[in-house]
Design a protein around this motif. Structure first.
Motif, PDB file in Angstrom:
ATOM      1  N   CYS A  12       0.736  -1.263   0.001  1.00 35.81           N
ATOM      2  CA  CYS A  12       0.057   0.016   0.152  1.00 35.81           C
ATOM      3  C   CYS A  12       0.933   1.286   0.054  1.00 35.81           C
ATOM      4  O   CYS A  12       0.585   2.227  -0.818  1.00 35.81           O
ATOM      5  N   VAL A  13       1.989   1.153   0.700  1.00 35.99           N
ATOM      6  CA  VAL A  13       2.830   2.356   0.812  1.00 35.99           C
ATOM      7  C   VAL A  13       3.422   2.545  -0.353  1.00 35.99           C
ATOM      8  O   VAL A  13       3.621   3.587  -0.977  1.00 35.99           O
ATOM      9  N   ALA A  14       3.837   1.499  -0.940  1.00 36.19           N
ATOM     10  CA  ALA A  14       4.831   1.313  -2.333  1.00 36.19           C
ATOM     11  C   ALA A  14       3.873   2.021  -3.388  1.00 36.19           C
ATOM     12  O   ALA A  14       4.259   2.868  -4.249  1.00 36.19           O
ATOM     13  N   VAL A  15       2.509   1.584  -3.388  1.00 38.53           N
ATOM     14  CA  VAL A  15       1.588   2.042  -4.353  1.00 38.53           C
ATOM     15  C   VAL A  15       1.393   3.508  -4.437  1.00 38.53           C
ATOM     16  O   VAL A  15       1.348   4.532  -5.269  1.00 38.53           O
ATOM     17  N   THR A  16       1.369   4.135  -2.978  1.00 41.13           N
ATOM     18  CA  THR A  16       0.877   5.490  -2.861  1.00 41.13           C
ATOM     19  C   THR A  16       2.247   6.414  -3.240  1.00 41.13           C
ATOM     20  O   THR A  16       1.923   7.376  -3.806  1.00 41.13           O
ATOM     21  N   TRP A  17       3.222   5.925  -3.144  1.00 45.04           N
ATOM     22  CA  TRP A  17       4.515   6.958  -3.087  1.00 45.04           C
ATOM     23  C   TRP A  17       5.337   6.355  -4.662  1.00 45.04           C
ATOM     24  O   TRP A  17       6.497   7.077  -4.755  1.00 45.04           O
ATOM     25  N   ALA A  18       4.888   5.497  -5.413  1.00 47.02           N
ATOM     26  CA  ALA A  18       5.478   5.081  -6.542  1.00 47.02           C
ATOM     27  C   ALA A  18       5.564   6.281  -7.411  1.00 47.02           C
ATOM     28  O   ALA A  18       4.753   7.218  -7.490  1.00 47.02           O
ATOM     29  N   ALA A  19       6.658   6.484  -8.276  1.00 43.74           N
ATOM     30  CA  ALA A  19       7.151   7.440  -9.174  1.00 43.74           C
ATOM     31  C   ALA A  19       7.761   6.820 -10.673  1.00 43.74           C
ATOM     32  O   ALA A  19       8.248   5.964 -10.324  1.00 43.74           O
ATOM     33  N   ARG A  20       7.323   7.457 -11.587  1.00 45.97           N
ATOM     34  CA  ARG A  20       8.038   7.095 -12.892  1.00 45.97           C
ATOM     35  C   ARG A  20       9.376   7.675 -12.762  1.00 45.97           C
ATOM     36  O   ARG A  20       9.645   8.552 -12.906  1.00 45.97           O
ATOM     37  N   PRO A  21      10.463   6.383 -12.578  1.00 42.92           N
ATOM     38  CA  PRO A  21      11.842   7.050 -12.308  1.00 42.92           C
ATOM     39  C   PRO A  21      12.256   7.447 -13.761  1.00 42.92           C
ATOM     40  O   PRO A  21      13.335   8.224 -13.905  1.00 42.92           O
ATOM     41  N   ASP A  22      11.614   7.107 -14.801  1.00 41.47           N
ATOM     42  CA  ASP A  22      12.184   7.694 -16.299  1.00 41.47           C
ATOM     43  C   ASP A  22      11.494   8.953 -16.660  1.00 41.47           C
ATOM     44  O   ASP A  22      12.345   9.778 -17.297  1.00 41.47           O
ATOM     45  N   LEU A  23      11.087   9.782 -15.459  1.00 44.81           N
ATOM     46  CA  LEU A  23      10.671  11.109 -15.420  1.00 44.81           C
ATOM     47  C   LEU A  23      11.740  11.823 -14.624  1.00 44.81           C
ATOM     48  O   LEU A  23      11.481  13.179 -14.669  1.00 44.81           O
ATOM     49  N   LEU A  24      12.284  11.408 -13.846  1.00 48.34           N
ATOM     50  CA  LEU A  24      13.262  11.860 -12.917  1.00 48.34           C
ATOM     51  C   LEU A  24      14.642  12.189 -13.198  1.00 48.34           C
ATOM     52  O   LEU A  24      15.298  11.100 -13.860  1.00 48.34           O
ATOM     53  N   ASN A  25      15.317  13.165 -12.894  1.00 52.13           N
ATOM     54  CA  ASN A  25      16.619  13.662 -13.042  1.00 52.13           C
ATOM     55  C   ASN A  25      17.076  13.107 -14.479  1.00 52.13           C
ATOM     56  O   ASN A  25      17.968  12.287 -14.871  1.00 52.13           O
ATOM     57  N   ILE A  26      16.439  13.689 -15.660  1.00 52.28           N
ATOM     58  CA  ILE A  26      16.913  13.465 -17.013  1.00 52.28           C
ATOM     59  C   ILE A  26      17.049  14.766 -17.651  1.00 52.28           C
ATOM     60  O   ILE A  26      16.581  15.744 -17.276  1.00 52.28           O
ATOM     61  N   CYS A  27      17.400  14.600 -18.903  1.00 51.55           N
ATOM     62  CA  CYS A  27      18.005  15.896 -19.695  1.00 51.55           C
ATOM     63  C   CYS A  27      17.040  15.651 -21.229  1.00 51.55           C
ATOM     64  O   CYS A  27      16.825  14.639 -21.334  1.00 51.55           O
ATOM     65  N   MET A  28      16.680  16.652 -21.482  1.00 50.70           N
ATOM     66  CA  MET A  28      15.953  16.786 -22.798  1.00 50.70           C
ATOM     67  C   MET A  28      16.701  16.240 -23.862  1.00 50.70           C
ATOM     68  O   MET A  28      18.277  16.607 -23.856  1.00 50.70           O
ATOM     69  N   ASP A  29      16.346  15.499 -24.748  1.00 49.97           N
ATOM     70  CA  ASP A  29      17.181  15.348 -26.086  1.00 49.97           C
ATOM     71  C   ASP A  29      16.874  16.540 -27.246  1.00 49.97           C
ATOM     72  O   ASP A  29      15.970  16.627 -28.049  1.00 49.97           O
ATOM     73  N   ALA A  30      17.563  17.631 -26.680  1.00 48.16           N
ATOM     74  CA  ALA A  30      17.619  18.785 -27.447  1.00 48.16           C
ATOM     75  C   ALA A  30      19.002  19.254 -27.990  1.00 48.16           C
ATOM     76  O   ALA A  30      19.975  18.703 -27.902  1.00 48.16           O
TER      77      ALA A  30
END
Length: 249
Positions: A14-32
């Motif tokens: 239950c706790v994990a579901v609540t706080w889960a976040a997509r890691p692919d959206l965190l600490n990344i740079c744009m392809d620009a």
């Protein structure tokens, strides 16, 4: 013993579901055009880009060019309608630093089919004070367009006002702070209803001595996009966990 383990497992789920976040959206740079492949420390970032020194998507050279008029980055002339007031220009430099240097824009990165970049940001929620201050400091400077992403005359090698586009004070083309934030870069930003320090909006300006507040903001929106739901829903899920544990007892 098995029942105790089941209870613990249920609670952790239950706790994990609540706080889960997509890691692919965190600490990344744009392809620009000028972004690094991955964020990392950059000692010596120039002036207004320096808050990102601990973890940046921009190089030192990019940070220096972000402060120059008609820099090699995009050959863009902020002063296409005459001298821009220094207080106004500071916001555009900071905007450039945020765009080039921030590793915390992942939740708003979108794929695009453009020659100079493969990704862009869309509807980044800027804190309302940042939009308001940007607008207040620029309202008496001049421009000839409300969307600075397109429609310029590039025949000289840098942007000039298109034919029949008259120069007016900023508040002619951007009547409100919200209009400025949303329109100037094709909805790259939008004015948030949240204030600085809320953890719910991206700050253009921050004191690095206090840490980067946008890390928390990116994680919050990554949690939403993960399908786990708003983090404010944790009391409900925790209550559900307690109910299930009671039923198992």
């Amino acid at each position: 013993m098995a029942l105790g383990r089941a209870r613990l497992l249920l609670l952790l789920v239950c706790v994990a579901v609540t706080w889960a976040a997509r890691p692919d959206l965190l600490n990344i740079c744009m392809d620009a055009k000028h972004h690094k492949t991955k964020p990392g420390p950059e000692d010596g970032l120039h002036e207004q880009c320096s808050p990102w020194e601990m973890n940046a998507c921009c190089s030192v050279n990019t940070s220096q060019e972000a402060h120059n008029d008609i820099s090699y980055l995009y050959k863009f002339n902020w002063e296409h309608c005459g001298k821009m007031k220094p207080a106004c220009k500071r916001h555009f430099i900071q905007d450039t630093c945020l765009y080039e240097c921030s590793p915390n824009l992942g939740p708003w990165i979108q794929e695009v089919n453009q020659k100079w970049r493969r990704e862009r940001i869309l509807n980044v929620p800027l804190c309302k004070e940042d939009c308001q201050n940007w607008w207040e400091d620029c309202r008496t400077s001049y421009t000839c367009k409300s969307n600075w992403h397109e429609g310029w005359n590039w025949s000289s090698g840098y942007n000039r006002c298109p034919a029949n586009a008259a120069c007016h004070p900023f508040d002619f083309y951007f009547p409100t702070p919200a209009a400025l934030c949303s329109q100037i870069w094709s909805n790259s930003y939008k004015q948030s209803n949240y204030s600085r320090g809320s953890g719910r909006c991206i700050q253009m300006w921050f004191d690095p001595e206090q840490g980067n507040p946008n890390e928390v903001v990116a994680r919050y929106y990554a949690q939403i996009m993960s399908g786990a739901g708003l983090s404010e829903a944790w009391p409900l899920q925790f209550g559900l966990a307690l109910t299930l544990l009671w039923l198992l007892s």
